[in-house]
Scaffold this active site. Structure first.
Site, PDB file in Angstrom:
ATOM      1  N   ARG A  61     -17.352  14.552 -19.358  1.00  0.00           N
ATOM      2  CA  ARG A  61     -16.225  14.522 -20.393  1.00  0.00           C
ATOM      3  C   ARG A  61     -16.163  13.172 -21.048  1.00  0.00           C
ATOM      4  O   ARG A  61     -16.549  12.034 -20.289  1.00  0.00           O
ATOM      5  CB  ARG A  61     -15.151  14.965 -19.748  1.00  0.00           C
ATOM      6  CG  ARG A  61     -15.059  16.406 -19.334  1.00  0.00           C
ATOM      7  CD  ARG A  61     -13.617  17.022 -18.902  1.00  0.00           C
ATOM      8  NE  ARG A  61     -12.222  16.435 -19.779  1.00  0.00           N
ATOM      9  CZ  ARG A  61     -11.503  15.578 -19.383  1.00  0.00           C
ATOM     10  NH1 ARG A  61     -11.747  14.673 -18.151  1.00  0.00           N
ATOM     11  NH2 ARG A  61     -10.734  15.085 -20.140  1.00  0.00           N
ATOM     12  N   LYS A 130     -13.401  13.420  -6.505  1.00  0.00           N
ATOM     13  CA  LYS A 130     -14.050  14.441  -7.296  1.00  0.00           C
ATOM     14  C   LYS A 130     -15.479  14.872  -6.641  1.00  0.00           C
ATOM     15  O   LYS A 130     -16.429  14.163  -6.366  1.00  0.00           O
ATOM     16  CB  LYS A 130     -14.365  13.565  -8.603  1.00  0.00           C
ATOM     17  CG  LYS A 130     -15.013  14.699  -9.466  1.00  0.00           C
ATOM     18  CD  LYS A 130     -14.794  13.842 -11.020  1.00  0.00           C
ATOM     19  CE  LYS A 130     -15.637  14.858 -12.236  1.00  0.00           C
ATOM     20  NZ  LYS A 130     -15.165  14.415 -13.341  1.00  0.00           N
ATOM     21  N   ARG A 263       0.838   8.497 -10.379  1.00  0.00           N
ATOM     22  CA  ARG A 263       1.274   7.130 -10.128  1.00  0.00           C
ATOM     23  C   ARG A 263       1.952   7.122  -9.213  1.00  0.00           C
ATOM     24  O   ARG A 263       3.155   7.854  -8.986  1.00  0.00           O
ATOM     25  CB  ARG A 263       2.372   7.236 -11.667  1.00  0.00           C
ATOM     26  CG  ARG A 263       1.945   7.001 -13.017  1.00  0.00           C
ATOM     27  CD  ARG A 263       2.810   6.808 -13.990  1.00  0.00           C
ATOM     28  NE  ARG A 263       3.956   6.054 -13.722  1.00  0.00           N
ATOM     29  CZ  ARG A 263       5.159   6.042 -14.370  1.00  0.00           C
ATOM     30  NH1 ARG A 263       5.143   6.938 -15.415  1.00  0.00           N
ATOM     31  NH2 ARG A 263       6.272   5.499 -14.033  1.00  0.00           N
TER      32      ARG A 263
HETATM   33  C1  BTN Z   1     -17.118  15.783 -16.393  1.00  0.00           C
HETATM   34  O1  BTN Z   1     -17.322  14.770 -16.819  1.00  0.00           O
HETATM   35  O2  BTN Z   1     -16.351  16.034 -15.174  1.00  0.00           O
HETATM   36  C2  BTN Z   1     -18.077  16.923 -16.415  1.00  0.00           C
HETATM   37  C3  BTN Z   1     -19.436  17.138 -15.919  1.00  0.00           C
HETATM   38  C4  BTN Z   1     -20.324  18.070 -16.111  1.00  0.00           C
HETATM   39  C5  BTN Z   1     -21.733  17.666 -16.123  1.00  0.00           C
HETATM   40  C6  BTN Z   1     -22.502  19.107 -16.416  1.00  0.00           C
HETATM   41  S1  BTN Z   1     -24.028  18.860 -15.220  1.00  0.00           S
HETATM   42  C7  BTN Z   1     -24.683  20.305 -16.081  1.00  0.00           C
HETATM   43  C8  BTN Z   1     -24.207  20.090 -17.522  1.00  0.00           C
HETATM   44  N1  BTN Z   1     -25.250  19.296 -18.268  1.00  0.00           N
HETATM   45  C9  BTN Z   1     -24.824  18.089 -18.650  1.00  0.00           C
HETATM   46  O3  BTN Z   1     -25.219  17.399 -19.618  1.00  0.00           O
HETATM   47  N2  BTN Z   1     -23.201  18.158 -18.539  1.00  0.00           N
HETATM   48  C10 BTN Z   1     -22.990  19.240 -17.546  1.00  0.00           C
END
Ligand code: BTN
Length: 268
Positions: A61, A130, A263
């Site tokens: 993201r 995470k 926070r």
């Molecule tokens: C995030 O930023 O939390 C989302 C991560 C999502 C990653 C997955 S891995 C499989 C798929 N291919 C990608 O290029 N991204 C998603």
């Protein structure tokens, strides 16, 4: 040869097997990009799943990167065709996050939670780390919406930018390494029911379950984007479109984008 062998998937998927077609590659730029290419070329039907041992251009993201490791992570994308209109797709990423969480709980994972919009967290000592994330890309199809649902999970401890993340192994009662095919099957089985339910009724039926898994429900958070604070307030919950609502000193405020962080020790 891939470390992930799709040959066992039909047996592991059981009744859900007819709904998925799992393929695996050793290395790819991004499973989302490759699956999307296959959909456009009409090489993939709804229910196609692509697993990669490694990603060289994996995307997360907010423009972040997401790599993959053949042992330590499970990295895959699912193509699903929805019959809903593009305007009725909001909340899908929250529903998918819930589906992943419930799939992992079905394997016995404990201390899992969700962070808006679609981070999967695991509680380690006092803090939440995470464990995984979801990146969904939608495009209008001929009779609805095509969704490429990308999911990345840390199975064993991994370091991102030198920081240790949470992993599924820590959440499972036994300390053995999670089996990638078994994890994928558990997540897909859970997703099948949620994706079908979402196509029928949207996010509304999943809202209460999402809020009970929300790690910062009723807590005071800050929402940032590119380092800039957009909002600050107490999380009151999500609505039927998956929008996060904060109680701020100037009233209730909807959050549609951004990164949410706690926070600690502050009131609204
Ligand atoms: C995030 O930023 O939390 C989302 C991560 C999502 C990653 C997955 S891995 C499989 C798929 N291919 C990608 O290029 N991204 C998603």
């Amino acid at each position: 040869m891939t470390t992930f062998d799709p040959a066992n998937m039909p047996a592991l998927l059981g009744e859900a097997a007819p709904h998925f077609n799992v393929d695996a590659v050793v290395e790819i730029g991004s499973t989302n990009d490759e699956l999307s290419r296959r959909v456009v070329a009409r090489l993939a039907a709804s229910g196609s799943v692509l697993v990669a041992d490694r990603q060289t251009a994996g995307r997360g993201r907010q423009g972040r990167t997401w790599s993959a490791d053949p042992v330590r992570s499970l990295t895959f994308s699912v193509y699903w065709r929805f019959s809903r209109s593009p305007m009725a797709m909001s909340g899908l990423s929250l529903a998918v996050g819930l589906g992943v969480l419930q799939g992992l709980q079905g394997l016995g994972a404990q201390s899992l939670g969700l962070k808006w919009p679609n981070d999967l967290l695991c509680q380690q000592a006092e803090a939440w780390g995470k464990l995984g994330g979801v990146l969904i890309e939608l495009s209008p199809g001929r009779h609805g919406v095509d969704a490429i649902i990308g999911i990345g999970l840390n199975l064993l401890p991994v370091a991102v930018d030198g920081v240790q993340t949470a992993c599924l192994q820590e959440a499972l009662p036994s300390d053995s390494a999670p089996d990638r095919a078994a994890v994928l099957a558990a997540v897909l089985k859970s997703l099948r029911s949620i994706l079908a339910g979402f196509d029928q009724s949207g996010f509304a039926p999943y809202r209460a379950a999402w809020e009970s898994a929300h790690v910062w429900q009723n807590q005071v958070v800050r929402v940032t984007q590119s380092g800039e604070t957009l909002h600050s307030g107490r999380c009151v919950g999500v609505d039927e479109a998956g929008v996060l609502w904060l109680e701020t000193p100037t009233g209730r405020c909807p959050v549609q984008v951004g990164d949410v962080s706690l926070r600690v020790g502050e009131a609204t």
